[in-house]
Design a protein around this motif. Structure first.
Motif, PDB file in Angstrom:
ATOM      1  N   LYS A 374       0.819  -1.213   0.000  1.00  0.00           N
ATOM      2  CA  LYS A 374       0.000   0.000   0.000  1.00  0.00           C
ATOM      3  C   LYS A 374       0.856   1.268   0.000  1.00  0.00           C
ATOM      4  CE  LYS A 374      -3.907  -2.331   0.476  1.00  0.00           C
ATOM      5  NZ  LYS A 374      -3.424  -3.675   0.755  1.00  0.00           N
ATOM      6  N   ALA A 375       2.132   1.155   0.388  1.00  0.00           N
ATOM      7  CA  ALA A 375       2.999   2.333   0.457  1.00  0.00           C
ATOM      8  C   ALA A 375       3.234   2.901  -0.933  1.00  0.00           C
ATOM      9  CB  ALA A 375       4.340   1.958   1.094  1.00  0.00           C
ATOM     10  N   PRO A 376       3.208   4.211  -1.112  1.00  0.00           N
ATOM     11  CA  PRO A 376       3.519   4.816  -2.406  1.00  0.00           C
ATOM     12  C   PRO A 376       4.893   4.350  -2.884  1.00  0.00           C
ATOM     13  CG  PRO A 376       2.630   6.459  -0.913  1.00  0.00           C
ATOM     14  CD  PRO A 376       2.876   5.231  -0.095  1.00  0.00           C
ATOM     15  N   THR A 377       4.942   3.824  -4.092  1.00  0.00           N
ATOM     16  CA  THR A 377       6.157   3.160  -4.593  1.00  0.00           C
ATOM     17  C   THR A 377       6.610   3.788  -5.904  1.00  0.00           C
ATOM     18  OG1 THR A 377       5.530   1.069  -3.544  1.00  0.00           O
ATOM     19  CG2 THR A 377       7.142   0.960  -5.336  1.00  0.00           C
ATOM     20  N   LEU A 378       7.912   4.094  -5.976  1.00  0.00           N
ATOM     21  CA  LEU A 378       8.523   4.613  -7.194  1.00  0.00           C
ATOM     22  C   LEU A 378       9.514   3.590  -7.720  1.00  0.00           C
ATOM     23  CD1 LEU A 378       9.097   6.906  -9.245  1.00  0.00           C
ATOM     24  CD2 LEU A 378      10.837   7.750  -7.626  1.00  0.00           C
ATOM     25  N   LEU A 379       9.304   3.125  -8.948  1.00  0.00           N
ATOM     26  CA  LEU A 379      10.208   2.180  -9.599  1.00  0.00           C
ATOM     27  C   LEU A 379      11.057   2.943 -10.613  1.00  0.00           C
ATOM     28  CD1 LEU A 379       7.567  -0.621 -10.340  1.00  0.00           C
ATOM     29  CD2 LEU A 379       9.014  -0.390  -8.300  1.00  0.00           C
ATOM     30  N   ILE A 380      12.376   2.954 -10.412  1.00  0.00           N
ATOM     31  CA  ILE A 380      13.295   3.663 -11.308  1.00  0.00           C
ATOM     32  C   ILE A 380      14.107   2.614 -12.075  1.00  0.00           C
ATOM     33  CG2 ILE A 380      15.118   5.378 -11.491  1.00  0.00           C
ATOM     34  CD1 ILE A 380      14.343   6.345  -8.689  1.00  0.00           C
ATOM     35  N   VAL A 381      14.040   2.681 -13.395  1.00  0.00           N
ATOM     36  CA  VAL A 381      14.694   1.681 -14.236  1.00  0.00           C
ATOM     37  C   VAL A 381      15.460   2.378 -15.358  1.00  0.00           C
ATOM     38  CG1 VAL A 381      14.375  -0.438 -15.577  1.00  0.00           C
ATOM     39  CG2 VAL A 381      12.754   0.146 -13.760  1.00  0.00           C
ATOM     40  N   GLY A 382      16.610   1.822 -15.720  1.00  0.00           N
ATOM     41  CA  GLY A 382      17.376   2.356 -16.847  1.00  0.00           C
ATOM     42  C   GLY A 382      16.714   2.022 -18.174  1.00  0.00           C
ATOM     43  N   GLY A 383      16.763   2.972 -19.090  1.00  0.00           N
ATOM     44  CA  GLY A 383      16.135   2.768 -20.389  1.00  0.00           C
ATOM     45  C   GLY A 383      16.751   1.647 -21.201  1.00  0.00           C
ATOM     46  N   ARG A 384      18.018   1.315 -20.915  1.00  0.00           N
ATOM     47  CA  ARG A 384      18.688   0.244 -21.648  1.00  0.00           C
ATOM     48  C   ARG A 384      18.661  -1.079 -20.884  1.00  0.00           C
ATOM     49  NH1 ARG A 384      24.321   3.016 -22.633  1.00  0.00           N
ATOM     50  NH2 ARG A 384      24.884   0.925 -23.368  1.00  0.00           N
ATOM     51  N   ASP A 385      17.993  -1.087 -19.741  1.00  0.00           N
ATOM     52  CA  ASP A 385      17.869  -2.299 -18.927  1.00  0.00           C
ATOM     53  C   ASP A 385      16.548  -2.976 -19.294  1.00  0.00           C
ATOM     54  OD1 ASP A 385      18.445  -4.215 -17.065  1.00  0.00           O
ATOM     55  OD2 ASP A 385      18.101  -2.938 -15.309  1.00  0.00           O
ATOM     56  N   GLU A 386      16.465  -3.490 -20.519  1.00  0.00           N
ATOM     57  CA  GLU A 386      15.178  -3.856 -21.113  1.00  0.00           C
ATOM     58  C   GLU A 386      14.468  -4.991 -20.382  1.00  0.00           C
ATOM     59  OE1 GLU A 386      15.874  -4.564 -25.229  1.00  0.00           O
ATOM     60  OE2 GLU A 386      16.546  -2.506 -25.621  1.00  0.00           O
ATOM     61  N   LEU A 387      15.186  -6.023 -19.994  1.00  0.00           N
ATOM     62  CA  LEU A 387      14.555  -7.145 -19.298  1.00  0.00           C
ATOM     63  C   LEU A 387      13.981  -6.700 -17.962  1.00  0.00           C
ATOM     64  CD1 LEU A 387      13.833 -10.111 -18.950  1.00  0.00           C
ATOM     65  CD2 LEU A 387      16.172 -10.522 -18.103  1.00  0.00           C
ATOM     66  N   VAL A 388      14.770  -5.963 -17.189  1.00  0.00           N
ATOM     67  CA  VAL A 388      14.312  -5.499 -15.881  1.00  0.00           C
ATOM     68  C   VAL A 388      13.169  -4.495 -16.037  1.00  0.00           C
ATOM     69  CG1 VAL A 388      15.008  -4.192 -13.816  1.00  0.00           C
ATOM     70  CG2 VAL A 388      16.493  -5.985 -14.715  1.00  0.00           C
ATOM     71  N   LEU A 389      13.209  -3.712 -17.089  1.00  0.00           N
ATOM     72  CA  LEU A 389      12.128  -2.765 -17.334  1.00  0.00           C
ATOM     73  C   LEU A 389      10.800  -3.494 -17.507  1.00  0.00           C
ATOM     74  CD1 LEU A 389      11.054   0.058 -17.852  1.00  0.00           C
ATOM     75  CD2 LEU A 389      11.871  -0.122 -20.222  1.00  0.00           C
ATOM     76  N   GLU A 390      10.810  -4.583 -18.248  1.00  0.00           N
ATOM     77  CA  GLU A 390       9.580  -5.349 -18.453  1.00  0.00           C
ATOM     78  C   GLU A 390       9.112  -5.978 -17.140  1.00  0.00           C
ATOM     79  OE1 GLU A 390       6.239  -7.030 -19.895  1.00  0.00           O
ATOM     80  OE2 GLU A 390       7.500  -5.483 -20.822  1.00  0.00           O
ATOM     81  N   LEU A 391      10.038  -6.480 -16.341  1.00  0.00           N
ATOM     82  CA  LEU A 391       9.676  -7.058 -15.038  1.00  0.00           C
ATOM     83  C   LEU A 391       9.058  -6.003 -14.120  1.00  0.00           C
ATOM     84  CD1 LEU A 391      12.822  -9.308 -14.436  1.00  0.00           C
ATOM     85  CD2 LEU A 391      10.515 -10.084 -15.046  1.00  0.00           C
ATOM     86  N   ASN A 392       9.562  -4.770 -14.194  1.00  0.00           N
ATOM     87  CA  ASN A 392       9.010  -3.692 -13.382  1.00  0.00           C
ATOM     88  C   ASN A 392       7.605  -3.317 -13.835  1.00  0.00           C
ATOM     89  OD1 ASN A 392      10.979  -1.830 -11.365  1.00  0.00           O
ATOM     90  ND2 ASN A 392      12.039  -3.350 -12.632  1.00  0.00           N
ATOM     91  N   ARG A 393       7.387  -3.335 -15.133  1.00  0.00           N
ATOM     92  CA  ARG A 393       6.041  -3.029 -15.640  1.00  0.00           C
ATOM     93  C   ARG A 393       5.025  -4.050 -15.129  1.00  0.00           C
ATOM     94  NH1 ARG A 393       8.536  -1.617 -21.378  1.00  0.00           N
ATOM     95  NH2 ARG A 393       8.562   0.662 -21.266  1.00  0.00           N
ATOM     96  N   ARG A 394       5.408  -5.302 -15.113  1.00  0.00           N
ATOM     97  CA  ARG A 394       4.497  -6.343 -14.623  1.00  0.00           C
ATOM     98  C   ARG A 394       4.237  -6.171 -13.130  1.00  0.00           C
ATOM     99  NH1 ARG A 394       7.285 -11.673 -17.481  1.00  0.00           N
ATOM    100  NH2 ARG A 394       7.112 -10.939 -19.646  1.00  0.00           N
ATOM    101  N   ALA A 395       5.300  -5.851 -12.379  1.00  0.00           N
ATOM    102  CA  ALA A 395       5.133  -5.654 -10.937  1.00  0.00           C
ATOM    103  C   ALA A 395       4.242  -4.446 -10.661  1.00  0.00           C
ATOM    104  CB  ALA A 395       6.492  -5.481 -10.273  1.00  0.00           C
ATOM    105  N   GLN A 396       4.431  -3.388 -11.420  1.00  0.00           N
ATOM    106  CA  GLN A 396       3.617  -2.186 -11.247  1.00  0.00           C
ATOM    107  C   GLN A 396       2.128  -2.502 -11.382  1.00  0.00           C
ATOM    108  OE1 GLN A 396       3.942   0.737 -14.355  1.00  0.00           O
ATOM    109  NE2 GLN A 396       3.349   2.444 -13.013  1.00  0.00           N
ATOM    110  N   ALA A 397       1.812  -3.363 -12.309  1.00  0.00           N
ATOM    111  CA  ALA A 397       0.409  -3.714 -12.541  1.00  0.00           C
ATOM    112  C   ALA A 397      -0.189  -4.468 -11.361  1.00  0.00           C
ATOM    113  CB  ALA A 397       0.277  -4.542 -13.808  1.00  0.00           C
ATOM    114  N   MET A 398       0.644  -5.093 -10.528  1.00  0.00           N
ATOM    115  CA  MET A 398       0.143  -5.880  -9.395  1.00  0.00           C
ATOM    116  C   MET A 398       0.000  -5.072  -8.119  1.00  0.00           C
ATOM    117  SD  MET A 398       2.227  -9.481  -9.835  1.00  0.00           S
ATOM    118  CE  MET A 398       1.430 -10.182  -8.378  1.00  0.00           C
ATOM    119  N   ILE A 399       0.680  -3.951  -8.007  1.00  0.00           N
ATOM    120  CA  ILE A 399       0.684  -3.178  -6.769  1.00  0.00           C
ATOM    121  C   ILE A 399      -0.581  -2.330  -6.690  1.00  0.00           C
ATOM    122  CG2 ILE A 399       1.864  -1.337  -5.498  1.00  0.00           C
ATOM    123  CD1 ILE A 399       4.502  -2.415  -6.602  1.00  0.00           C
TER     124      ILE A 399
END
Length: 446
Positions: A374-399
């Motif tokens: 429930k805590a406000p969450t900021l996910l910071i990802v590098g633009g060239r870190d493509e695999l991790v970027l996709e994993l963060n997008r999926r996690a964002q959808a679950m929070i």
């Protein structure tokens, strides 16, 4: 376009990037001769001792540019066993080269030191400074020698270098700080308006000046800033005791607990930098080792998210029992695997976490705990870190709580590119100030 007026200007700019090291147990080691004016400015800004790092690489006899090892003062000698085997070098071959280089090393050390004792980096953070990196052979030798002299952490810091400098120094330096990596890099001098040669006399004069001026400046600073609490602590976490570093500025807005990535620790230069930016904004910080040295030997523990999260919960509870931190709202800053642990801990009902920031994190490792964040969450990802970027997008959808994803253009996983870590620090600072300060205001209005 020239990036620096001269080496002293480059040193001042480099010192700003290294400001997170101020107050830590640092020794600045300049590579002669061109690295010394740069190193002087860095040491002055950090109020750290300055010394010259006299090293000689040991070149293969029939291919001198290929180093089979390096030597330093006090008999230090490091070998690259792989090169020795591939070049089929025997003891006599190596002895001839080393004897010649040892003579030159002694001559240079005597010339530069003039009877001074060498400043030992043993147990300290060694910041190795040069005016730039071309081939990198001497800087690599410097890193090896500083490590052999007992440095806990080796940081290579230069104003300019090639765009693959981080990869080149993997295994030599724990961290690389390079201000500029031009796309078309051909020589160190291309970054300077004035790149005249540094003389031996200038090196000696800089060392003389540093010995006098820095001690006076340190005394003035100590008298001017007595209020900061900045100390090592021990925290009981379950069955073990873990080491941490607690910094509390005057009138803190809140406190941010750092969860490091796999294989990292409270000494992480990147997290130290972010912590200093937060301290400057009035936020307290606690950087601690999620695992004991014995636990780190079992690689599986590094990826045991539940174990790491439980340590965060225990440390947060400890903060709630300390007089200086009991009333402070808590935020988590997680990097890499530490981000997964931070989100699991943030979802734990035993603690109250007001904000979370993830740097290049793996929030997906939090699994089903994400639906309870429930805590406000900021996910910071590098633009060239493509695999991790996709994993963060999926996690964002679950929070279910507020969750924002910010992409730093041009950055890879570790945010090693010039300017990218500064963006991370600014984003984290603003997020924590917004959410932790708001909590303080709300609490006081009741």
């Amino acid at each position: 376009m020239r990036l620096f007026d001269d080496r002293r200007d480059a040193g001042r700019q480099l010192a700003q990037r290294l400001s997170y090291l101020r107050g830590q147990d640092v020794v600045v080691l300049g590579l002669p001769r061109g690295g010394m004016p740069v190193a002087y400015e860095v040491a002055q800004a950090l109020q750290a001792p300055l010394d010259v790092l006299v090293v000689r690489k040991l070149g293969v006899p029939f291919q001198p540019e290929l180093a089979f090892g390096a030597i330093g003062e006090d008999g230090v000698r490091v070998l690259n066993e792989g090169v020795v085997r591939e070049a089929h070098l025997d003891g006599d071959d190596m002895e001839v080269v080393e004897r010649e280089q040892r003579t030159e090393l002694r001559r240079r050390a005597e010339r530069f030191r003039g009877g001074r004792d060498r400043i030992s980096p043993a147990g300290r953070i060694a910041v190795i400074v040069d005016d730039g990196i071309a081939t990198g052979a001497t800087a690599k030798a410097g890193c090896q020698v500083a490590r052999a002299h007992g440095a806990n952490t080796v940081i290579l810091a230069v104003p300019i270098g090639p765009d693959d400098i981080v990869a080149r120094f993997a295994g030599y330096a724990d961290d690389v700080v390079c201000l500029h990596t031009p796309a078309f890099f051909f020589a160190v001098g291309q970054g300077y308006r004035n790149f005249t040669q540094t003389s031996d006399d200038e090196v000696v004069a800089l060392l003389d000046q540093a010995g006098t001026d820095f001690a006076q400046d340190a005394a003035i600073d100590a008298a001017a800033d007595p209020a900061l609490r900045d100390e090592e602590v021990r925290v009981r976490a379950g069955p073990v005791s873990v080491a941490g570093h607690l910094t509390i500025p005057e009138n803190p807005r809140g406190i941010v607990v750092f969860a490091h990535g796999s294989g990292s620790s409270r000494h992480s230069p990147r997290n130290r930098y972010v912590a200093q930016v937060l301290n400057g904004a009035g936020l307290a910080t606690l950087l601690f080792d999620l695992l004991t040295p014995e636990e780190e030997r079992n690689r599986a523990n590094v990826f045991d998210i539940e174990l790491l999260a439980s340590r965060l919960v225990d440390v947060t509870a400890w903060l709630g029992a300390q007089p200086d931190t009991v009333s402070l709202p808590v935020g988590y800053f997680g990097a890499s695997t530490g981000a997964g642990a931070a989100l699991v801990a943030a979802a734990d009902p035993r603690v109250t976490v007001r904000a979370v920031v993830s740097r290049g994190g793996r929030p997906d490792l939090a699994g089903r705990s994400l639906v309870n964040v429930k805590a406000p969450t900021l996910l910071i990802v590098g633009g060239r870190d493509e695999l991790v970027l996709e994993l963060n997008r999926r996690a964002q959808a679950m929070i279910p709580g507020r969750c924002e994803l910010t992409v730093v253009p041009g950055a890879t996983h570790l945010f090693e590119e010039p300017g990218t870590l500064e963006q991370v620090a600014t984003l984290a600072r603003d997020w924590f100030i917004d959410h932790l300060s708001r909590t303080v205001s709300s609490d006081r209005s009741r």
